[in-house]
Write a protein that holds these residues in place. Structure first.
Motif, PDB file in Angstrom:
ATOM      1  N   THR A   1      26.541  38.543 -14.100  1.00  0.00           N
ATOM      2  CA  THR A   1      26.956  39.897 -13.735  1.00  0.00           C
ATOM      3  C   THR A   1      27.098  40.026 -12.224  1.00  0.00           C
ATOM      4  N   GLU A   2      26.138  39.445 -11.495  1.00  0.00           N
ATOM      5  CA  GLU A   2      26.204  39.506 -10.040  1.00  0.00           C
ATOM      6  C   GLU A   2      27.390  38.692  -9.512  1.00  0.00           C
TER       7      GLU A   2
ATOM      8  N   ARG B   1      30.524  40.654  -9.906  1.00  0.00           N
ATOM      9  CA  ARG B   1      30.572  41.708  -8.887  1.00  0.00           C
ATOM     10  C   ARG B   1      30.939  41.134  -7.521  1.00  0.00           C
TER      11      ARG B   1
ATOM     12  N   MET C   1      35.273  44.367  -3.174  1.00  0.00           N
ATOM     13  CA  MET C   1      34.026  44.712  -2.513  1.00  0.00           C
ATOM     14  C   MET C   1      34.074  44.209  -1.080  1.00  0.00           C
TER      15      MET C   1
ATOM     16  N   GLY D   1      34.568  40.165  -7.497  1.00  0.00           N
ATOM     17  CA  GLY D   1      35.511  41.245  -7.781  1.00  0.00           C
ATOM     18  C   GLY D   1      36.370  40.923  -8.996  1.00  0.00           C
TER      19      GLY D   1
ATOM     20  N   VAL E   1      34.633  45.160 -15.897  1.00  0.00           N
ATOM     21  CA  VAL E   1      34.864  46.256 -14.970  1.00  0.00           C
ATOM     22  C   VAL E   1      36.271  46.742 -15.279  1.00  0.00           C
TER      23      VAL E   1
END
Length: 181
Positions: free
Chosen positions: A45-46, A49, A100, A52, A94
């Motif tokens: 998950t990280e 993130r 980010m 992106g 997402v």
């Protein structure tokens, strides 16, 4: 995805993403790496993130393409979509990939690494000698463990010295106050 984003990935992020690219589930990756399933899910998950990406599969494919490009290989182009075991779940998806921004310190340097020649050179991660939440075991190397032993011993000695000094000062203050009264 820029090279700076890939530089933010730790060794564990990369290992988990390689497992996804190899069509392994979280349980299989966890067993292979000696981690808990929830820890693998957290790493994935990280990583999604940080990169992106839309989901873990896209992040895994992007990492594989990036690593192939770094090694001077031509990335694989799939003629037709390969079936995969990855079921989109709300933790890995997402709706729109939102870029980010790289974390920046007040002095303009990139947090988590130094920028030289437009590339982020990740600084070594500080491994703590405690297990983090959701982690089956600590993933420190033997050298890191051995370095923590004298560090903890020195910290305890300093703390004990400060406690002893504080108690000595308080005893003297109380003694002088009792002589005054």
């Amino acid at each position: 995805m820029t090279p700076e984003r890939f530089a933010l990935l730790t060794r564990r992020h990369r290992e988990c993403l390689r497992g996804v690219k190899a069509l392994k589930g979280s349980k299989e990756i966890a067993a292979e790496l000696g981690l808990g399933k929830s820890t693998v899910d957290s790493y994935l998950t990280e990583a999604v993130r940080l990169l992106g990406a839309r989901n873990r599969r896209d992040a895994a494919i992007a990492l594989a393409d990036f690593e192939a490009h770094e090694n001077g290989q031509v990335p694989e182009i799939e003629a037709e979509p390969t079936p995969h075991k990855i079921i989109p779940d709300s933790a890995g998806l997402v709706s729109e990939p939102t870029p980010m921004p790289l974390p920046m310190a007040p002095d303009g340097s990139t947090v988590g690494g130094a920028v030289q020649g437009g590339h982020v050179h990740a600084s070594p991660r500080l491994s703590l000698p405690v297990r983090r939440q959701g982690q089956a075991r600590n993933d420190m190397t033997m050298a890191e463990r051995l370095l923590w032993i004298p560090t903890i011993a020195v910290a305890l000695a300093i703390g004990f010295g400060m406690l002893a000094t504080g108690l000595d000062v308080m005893t003297r203050v109380i003694g002088r106050l009792s002589h005054l009264g």
